[in-house]
Design an enzyme around this catalytic site. Structure first.
Site, short mmCIF file in Angstrom:
data_model
loop_
_atom_site.label_atom_id
_atom_site.label_comp_id
_atom_site.label_asym_id
_atom_site.label_seq_id
_atom_site.Cartn_x
_atom_site.Cartn_y
_atom_site.Cartn_z
N GLU A 23 0.93 -1.12 -0.33
CA GLU A 23 0.00 -0.31 0.10
C GLU A 23 0.69 1.58 -0.13
O GLU A 23 0.41 2.16 0.42
CB GLU A 23 -1.15 0.14 1.28
N GLU B 22 -6.54 -7.26 -1.32
CA GLU B 22 -7.44 -7.69 0.17
C GLU B 22 -8.49 -7.21 0.27
O GLU B 22 -9.04 -5.98 -0.16
CB GLU B 22 -6.49 -6.28 0.44
#
Length: 638
Positions: A201, A275
């Site tokens: 991320e 995710e």
């Protein structure tokens, strides 16, 4: 399949077809049983991307993954959770790798016992699961400092997640050791790892345009040869890209056009949701978040309908044992609870939820073949009331077990001269100094994260982010000890404040506008050696009808039969930490939402089991061993 007809009405494009597919159709592509780690020999091609689909050894492949973290699950239960993944219809396991556990002290590496990554990955292969490895170095994961070791913060100039020399030198040393474990377990070397994620991320951080290339090359230069991926939410997607790595996306709600946006960011590549958030995590003082099972499975079905691959984060959450929970810092600081149940597909203790059976039905329809039978669940035990019959005050422990560090100025945890000079990473620190009167105590917001204030042994009050001043009562003439017991409640694991996560007293504290000086500083990390020494210290006494901490309490749980999982309920206790047979189960706090702590059966033994509780304030007399967890008042995720 008995309900194939009804399923086809809802998800017609998910069924196997033999003629031209409808728009967005998903073809039944292969028999899963032949594309498993133990079933492929003579490997050479690995996971590839071609014409918007994945190929594995040249055959069309689709990732149906689930996240499970070996460091959050007792080693004895790894295989059980993997078998449940297979029974749900998954073919891939994803896991993070926590740097701050594998290199607790700089230059000392640990890949043993519950941190035996090689054993974990090999077990995944044995059980027919491919692996997507997410080695960081930053992992987020609601884990202290996002998995980065706190000793990095000893450097006052440290710039985490950048190409700052002090950071990259530490990463290089860590990767030198980690990749010796990982590289032989790659697909092309006969192992289960089919892909490796570059950082995590980074698009939401994006402080250094050269950093992602550095991490990518750090992997490649140490022998990583499998497909590289990145992982970002929608807002960070375009900022987290790195050439040569497949971009994937993270979300919970499938916003219109989200996957098409991923297509625009990288054309003609397979779509992957790295995710898909099956639930959510909890903070102390908030609700226990749950995510509707039907909404979740419908969203998964919609994702699959587009032809995308998916990873369920989390399939099994586990537990933030010890002091390893992370924290959030947006409008205010909020630390995460001990449980990482996450309202995931399996519970914190590995039991099935309705999500499991709904997903199993969905994936079985997509795969078009029978799935393995779900393993039997382990029964849980209720051992009843446990009496904590002895206690010893923290003030009596100090002279017996702890040598203070003397310093003119307050020193933050990370810069204490401890543990071969790597500082104190977790737990509590007691700062003690001498005052000659009372007055106005002000922290200037230098307490991280919460301090109990005492004059001698008299409790005065608490200081934290919201309460920065207290009135210290005047006493009789002569000196008194002012004591600040400071708890590190967990470092922030996400956002732009990672470089500011030093704990303890991070600057001066003032009494009547004069900075306090000449401290005795006691480290209360509560490591295993300390807890073992605590057993033998003199001064343990029978617990009175009413007692106020801080103090250690102990009792014994006697088990006649084979130990089973149980949950400890601490009704009547205020705030502290529980140890069972030396294992740190984690924190409890009466503000909730979590009201029980998970105690795995493998950590118990037949006969006597020692329970030690460090209670900061108000102690009960008993704790309850129950067979059902209670994670608090629920609130549905918006």
């Amino acid at each position: 399949i008995s309900n194939l007809a009804s399923f086809s009405r809802y998800y017609p494009c998910l069924l196997p077809v033999v003629s031209e597919p409808c728009e967005n159709a998903v073809l039944l592509r292969f028999n899963w049983s032949e594309l498993t780690p133990l079933g492929l020999w003579g490997r050479s091609l690995g996971l590839q991307t071609e014409n918007s689909q994945f190929l594995l050894e040249g055959m069309p492949f689709r990732i149906f993954g689930g996240s499970m973290h070996y460091f959050r699950v007792p080693r004895e239960y790894w295989e059980d959770r993997m078998l449940k993944m297979r029974a749900c219809g998954l073919n891939t396991l994803t896991t993070y790798v926590p740097w701050n556990l594998h290199e607790k002290e700089r230059g000392k590496f640990d890949f043993s016992k519950n941190l035996d990554l090689r054993a974990f990955l090999s077990l995944a292969a044995k059980n027919g699961l491919w692996v997507i490895l997410r080695p960081g170095p930053y992992i987020c994961s609601e884990w202290d400092l996002g998995g980065l070791p706190s000793w990095l913060l000893q450097d006052p100039e440290m710039q985490l997640r950048t190409t700052y020399k002090g950071f990259t030198e530490a990463v290089d040393s860590y990767f030198d050791h980690l990749m010796r474990v990982v590289v032989p377990l790659q697909y092309k070397k006969g192992g289960p790892i089919i892909a490796v994620q570059v950082e995590n991320e980074y698009g939401s951080y994006a402080k250094d345009p050269n950093y992602m290339t550095y991490v990518k090359m750090a992997l490649l230069n140490r022998g990583i040869v499998e497909l590289l991926m990145t992982s970002d939410n929608k807002n960070g997607l375009s900022f987290g890209l790195v050439e040569g790595a497949l971009a994937t996306v993270n979300f919970q709600k499938l916003e219109p056009g989200l996957l098409k946006y991923l297509d625009r960011v990288q054309k003609d590549q397979p779509k992957m949701v790295m995710e898909y958030w099956t639930g959510w995590f909890d903070n102390w003082g908030g609700p226990h978040y749950v995510f509707d099972a039907d909404e979740m499975v419908n969203t998964v079905a919609s994702i699959l309908k587009t032809g995308a691959s998916i990873n369920l984060y989390m399939f099994h959450g586990g537990t933030n044992f010890g002091f390893m929970n992370g924290a959030l810092e947006a409008d205010e600081y909020k630390s995460d609870v001990t449980s990482y149940d996450y309202d995931a597909v399996l519970t914190e203790a590995g039991d099935y939820t309705s999500k499991f059976f709904k997903l199993r039905q969905l994936f079985s329809m997509v795969i078009g073949q029978p799935l393995p039978l779900p393993p039997m669940i382990e029964s849980k035990a209720s051992y009843g009331a446990i009496l904590l019959h002895q206690y010893i005050s923290l003030w009596d422990v100090l002279p017996a077990l702890l040598q203070p560090i003397k310093s003119e100025f307050p020193v933050n945890m990370e810069n204490l001269h401890l543990n071969d000079s790597i500082g104190q990473p977790y737990g509590y620190v007691l700062y003690e100094t001498v005052i000659f009167g009372g007055g106005h105590l002000h922290t200037r917001d230098h307490v991280r994260d919460r301090a109990q204030v005492f004059v001698n042994t008299m409790y005065v009050g608490e200081l934290d982010y919201n309460t920065v001043e207290l009135s210290i009562p005047e006493g009789q003439q002569g000196f008194r000890q002012l004591r600040l017991l400071v708890e590190n409640r967990g470092r922030v694991n996400y956002g732009l404040a990672l470089n500011e996560q030093r704990k303890g007293l991070i600057g001066d504290v003032f009494l009547n506008k004069t900075p306090l000086r000449n401290f005795k500083i006691y480290s209360l990390e509560m490591k295993p050696a300390f807890m073992k020494s605590l057993q033998h210290v003199s001064g343990w006494s029978t617990v009175p009808d009413y007692f106020v901490g801080p103090a250690f309490f102990r009792g014994r749980l006697w088990i006649e039969q084979q130990p089973q999982d149980t949950f400890l309920k601490l009704q009547g206790w205020e705030k502290g930490v529980v140890f069972v047979n030396g294992q740190n189960l984690g924190r409890y706090w009466k503000i909730g939402p979590q009201e029980t702590l998970y105690l795995p059966g493998p950590w118990l033994r037949r006969g006597g089991n020692e329970i030690v509780i460090f209670e900061e304030r108000t102690a009960g007399r008993i704790i309850q061993s129950v067979d059902i967890p209670y994670l608090g008042r629920t609130q549905y995720v918006d």
